[in-house]
Design a protein around this motif. Sequence first.
Motif, PDB file in Angstrom:
ATOM      1  N   HIS A 186      27.587  35.995  40.594  1.00 28.58           N
ATOM      2  CA  HIS A 186      26.660  37.099  40.329  1.00 28.58           C
ATOM      3  C   HIS A 186      27.477  38.366  40.118  1.00 28.58           C
ATOM      4  CE1 HIS A 186      23.361  34.526  41.469  1.00 28.58           C
ATOM      5  NE2 HIS A 186      24.034  34.199  42.566  1.00 28.58           N
ATOM      6  N   GLU A 187      27.043  39.203  39.223  1.00 29.14           N
ATOM      7  CA  GLU A 187      27.757  40.417  38.855  1.00 29.14           C
ATOM      8  C   GLU A 187      27.975  41.337  40.065  1.00 29.14           C
ATOM      9  OE1 GLU A 187      27.293  42.682  34.843  1.00 29.14           O
ATOM     10  OE2 GLU A 187      25.796  43.445  36.261  1.00 29.14           O
ATOM     11  N   LYS A 188      29.221  41.829  40.209  1.00 27.87           N
ATOM     12  CA  LYS A 188      29.560  42.724  41.315  1.00 27.87           C
ATOM     13  C   LYS A 188      30.623  43.715  40.860  1.00 27.87           C
ATOM     14  CE  LYS A 188      28.735  39.521  45.107  1.00 27.87           C
ATOM     15  NZ  LYS A 188      27.735  38.867  44.320  1.00 27.87           N
ATOM     16  N   THR A 189      30.639  44.853  41.527  1.00 29.44           N
ATOM     17  CA  THR A 189      31.740  45.794  41.338  1.00 29.44           C
ATOM     18  C   THR A 189      32.891  45.335  42.230  1.00 29.44           C
ATOM     19  OG1 THR A 189      31.048  47.226  43.159  1.00 29.44           O
ATOM     20  CG2 THR A 189      30.130  47.704  40.967  1.00 29.44           C
ATOM     21  N   GLY A 190      34.054  45.893  42.015  1.00 29.49           N
ATOM     22  CA  GLY A 190      35.186  45.574  42.877  1.00 29.49           C
ATOM     23  C   GLY A 190      34.908  45.954  44.317  1.00 29.49           C
ATOM     24  N   TYR A 191      34.241  47.099  44.501  1.00 25.86           N
ATOM     25  CA  TYR A 191      33.897  47.547  45.853  1.00 25.86           C
ATOM     26  C   TYR A 191      32.943  46.560  46.542  1.00 25.86           C
ATOM     27  CZ  TYR A 191      31.862  50.290  49.620  1.00 25.86           C
ATOM     28  OH  TYR A 191      31.423  50.707  50.845  1.00 25.86           O
ATOM     29  N   GLU A 192      31.925  46.119  45.815  1.00 28.66           N
ATOM     30  CA  GLU A 192      30.977  45.147  46.381  1.00 28.66           C
ATOM     31  C   GLU A 192      31.681  43.836  46.714  1.00 28.66           C
ATOM     32  OE1 GLU A 192      26.833  46.394  44.109  1.00 28.66           O
ATOM     33  OE2 GLU A 192      28.268  45.118  43.055  1.00 28.66           O
ATOM     34  N   LEU A 193      32.587  43.432  45.844  1.00 27.33           N
ATOM     35  CA  LEU A 193      33.337  42.202  46.075  1.00 27.33           C
ATOM     36  C   LEU A 193      34.177  42.320  47.344  1.00 27.33           C
ATOM     37  CD1 LEU A 193      34.175  39.403  45.105  1.00 27.33           C
ATOM     38  CD2 LEU A 193      35.915  40.500  43.692  1.00 27.33           C
ATOM     39  N   ALA A 194      34.889  43.424  47.501  1.00 33.24           N
ATOM     40  CA  ALA A 194      35.711  43.633  48.699  1.00 33.24           C
ATOM     41  C   ALA A 194      34.856  43.612  49.959  1.00 33.24           C
ATOM     42  CB  ALA A 194      36.470  44.947  48.590  1.00 33.24           C
ATOM     43  N   LYS A 195      33.691  44.235  49.896  1.00 32.03           N
ATOM     44  CA  LYS A 195      32.779  44.270  51.042  1.00 32.03           C
ATOM     45  C   LYS A 195      32.300  42.856  51.394  1.00 32.03           C
ATOM     46  CE  LYS A 195      28.749  46.358  50.625  1.00 32.03           C
ATOM     47  NZ  LYS A 195      27.696  47.380  50.493  1.00 32.03           N
ATOM     48  N   ASN A 196      31.958  42.065  50.380  1.00 29.31           N
ATOM     49  CA  ASN A 196      31.511  40.691  50.611  1.00 29.31           C
ATOM     50  C   ASN A 196      32.635  39.808  51.145  1.00 29.31           C
ATOM     51  OD1 ASN A 196      28.626  40.394  49.846  1.00 29.31           O
ATOM     52  ND2 ASN A 196      29.358  41.236  47.914  1.00 29.31           N
ATOM     53  N   LEU A 197      33.848  40.040  50.693  1.00 33.05           N
ATOM     54  CA  LEU A 197      34.988  39.271  51.218  1.00 33.05           C
ATOM     55  C   LEU A 197      35.190  39.588  52.692  1.00 33.05           C
ATOM     56  CD1 LEU A 197      37.470  39.593  48.217  1.00 33.05           C
ATOM     57  CD2 LEU A 197      36.382  37.484  49.032  1.00 33.05           C
ATOM     58  N   ARG A 198      35.056  40.860  53.065  1.00 28.40           N
ATOM     59  CA  ARG A 198      35.168  41.237  54.479  1.00 28.40           C
ATOM     60  C   ARG A 198      34.098  40.540  55.311  1.00 28.40           C
ATOM     61  NH1 ARG A 198      34.942  46.601  52.935  1.00 28.40           N
ATOM     62  NH2 ARG A 198      36.888  46.988  51.892  1.00 28.40           N
ATOM     63  N   ARG A 199      32.892  40.461  54.771  1.00 30.70           N
ATOM     64  CA  ARG A 199      31.799  39.776  55.492  1.00 30.70           C
ATOM     65  C   ARG A 199      32.116  38.308  55.713  1.00 30.70           C
ATOM     66  NH1 ARG A 199      27.006  42.285  52.020  1.00 30.70           N
ATOM     67  NH2 ARG A 199      26.900  44.302  53.027  1.00 30.70           N
ATOM     68  N   ARG A 200      32.871  37.714  54.798  1.00 32.06           N
ATOM     69  CA  ARG A 200      33.282  36.313  54.945  1.00 32.06           C
ATOM     70  C   ARG A 200      34.485  36.167  55.861  1.00 32.06           C
ATOM     71  NH1 ARG A 200      32.882  32.600  49.592  1.00 32.06           N
ATOM     72  NH2 ARG A 200      30.688  32.940  49.142  1.00 32.06           N
ATOM     73  N   GLY A 201      34.981  37.274  56.355  1.00 36.24           N
ATOM     74  CA  GLY A 201      36.125  37.230  57.264  1.00 36.24           C
ATOM     75  C   GLY A 201      37.464  37.238  56.551  1.00 36.24           C
ATOM     76  N   ILE A 202      37.459  37.464  55.264  1.00 32.97           N
ATOM     77  CA  ILE A 202      38.705  37.500  54.492  1.00 32.97           C
ATOM     78  C   ILE A 202      39.217  38.926  54.509  1.00 32.97           C
ATOM     79  CG2 ILE A 202      39.721  37.211  52.199  1.00 32.97           C
ATOM     80  CD1 ILE A 202      37.660  34.962  51.760  1.00 32.97           C
ATOM     81  N   GLN A 203      40.383  39.101  55.093  1.00 34.90           N
ATOM     82  CA  GLN A 203      40.929  40.437  55.245  1.00 34.90           C
ATOM     83  C   GLN A 203      42.204  40.637  54.443  1.00 34.90           C
ATOM     84  OE1 GLN A 203      41.287  41.004  59.438  1.00 34.90           O
ATOM     85  NE2 GLN A 203      39.101  40.908  59.761  1.00 34.90           N
ATOM     86  N   LYS A 204      42.444  39.754  53.523  1.00 36.33           N
ATOM     87  CA  LYS A 204      43.669  39.805  52.733  1.00 36.33           C
ATOM     88  C   LYS A 204      43.818  41.121  51.972  1.00 36.33           C
ATOM     89  CE  LYS A 204      46.375  36.921  49.678  1.00 36.33           C
ATOM     90  NZ  LYS A 204      47.168  36.083  50.529  1.00 36.33           N
ATOM     91  N   PHE A 205      42.708  41.730  51.588  1.00 36.17           N
ATOM     92  CA  PHE A 205      42.758  42.943  50.789  1.00 36.17           C
ATOM     93  C   PHE A 205      42.513  44.206  51.614  1.00 36.17           C
ATOM     94  CE2 PHE A 205      41.275  39.500  47.967  1.00 36.17           C
ATOM     95  CZ  PHE A 205      42.392  39.436  47.148  1.00 36.17           C
ATOM     96  N   GLU A 206      42.441  44.062  52.939  1.00 38.36           N
ATOM     97  CA  GLU A 206      42.275  45.233  53.799  1.00 38.36           C
ATOM     98  C   GLU A 206      43.463  46.150  53.593  1.00 38.36           C
ATOM     99  OE1 GLU A 206      39.735  46.547  56.022  1.00 38.36           O
ATOM    100  OE2 GLU A 206      38.856  44.820  55.061  1.00 38.36           O
ATOM    101  N   ASP A 207      43.199  47.388  53.390  1.00 38.68           N
ATOM    102  CA  ASP A 207      44.233  48.410  53.181  1.00 38.68           C
ATOM    103  C   ASP A 207      45.106  48.136  51.965  1.00 38.68           C
ATOM    104  OD1 ASP A 207      43.358  49.780  55.460  1.00 38.68           O
ATOM    105  OD2 ASP A 207      44.630  48.540  56.749  1.00 38.68           O
TER     106      ASP A 207
END
Length: 135
Positions: free
Chosen positions: A54-75
Amino acid sequence: MEERLKNLKKVLDKTAFSNLNFTDQHRKNIKERINKTSESDENVLLAVMQLLVHEKTGYELAKNLRRRGIQKFEDAEGFLYILLHRLEQKGYLQSSWEDSKVKYYRLNDKGKRLLQKAESKHSKKQFVFKEMLQE
């Protein structure tokens, strides 16, 4: 700044953490848990592609990855945008600009086929993604 953090640690050790004791076994268990939950590049890429059905912005994607517990892109969200750019260059994503301010990403048909291939061959997803990045 580092000196301020050291001072904060000293204060916390004297107050908030004064009653906490960690055994070597406890530390070992924590390290093992961290290693078990560390995200492989393949799992991160799979999650990115699943979210971009589903269409997402980069910001939305990063937020959804955090919700999945993926922190690879933190900071280091720049790495996420590099990944998105690479997927777009390889022809797996389509993107569009809304009002020339926000860029949206979405898997195209080629990307959806690759995602289906990776999900159906779950044990072979590493090979599938290596194949994708080498094309």
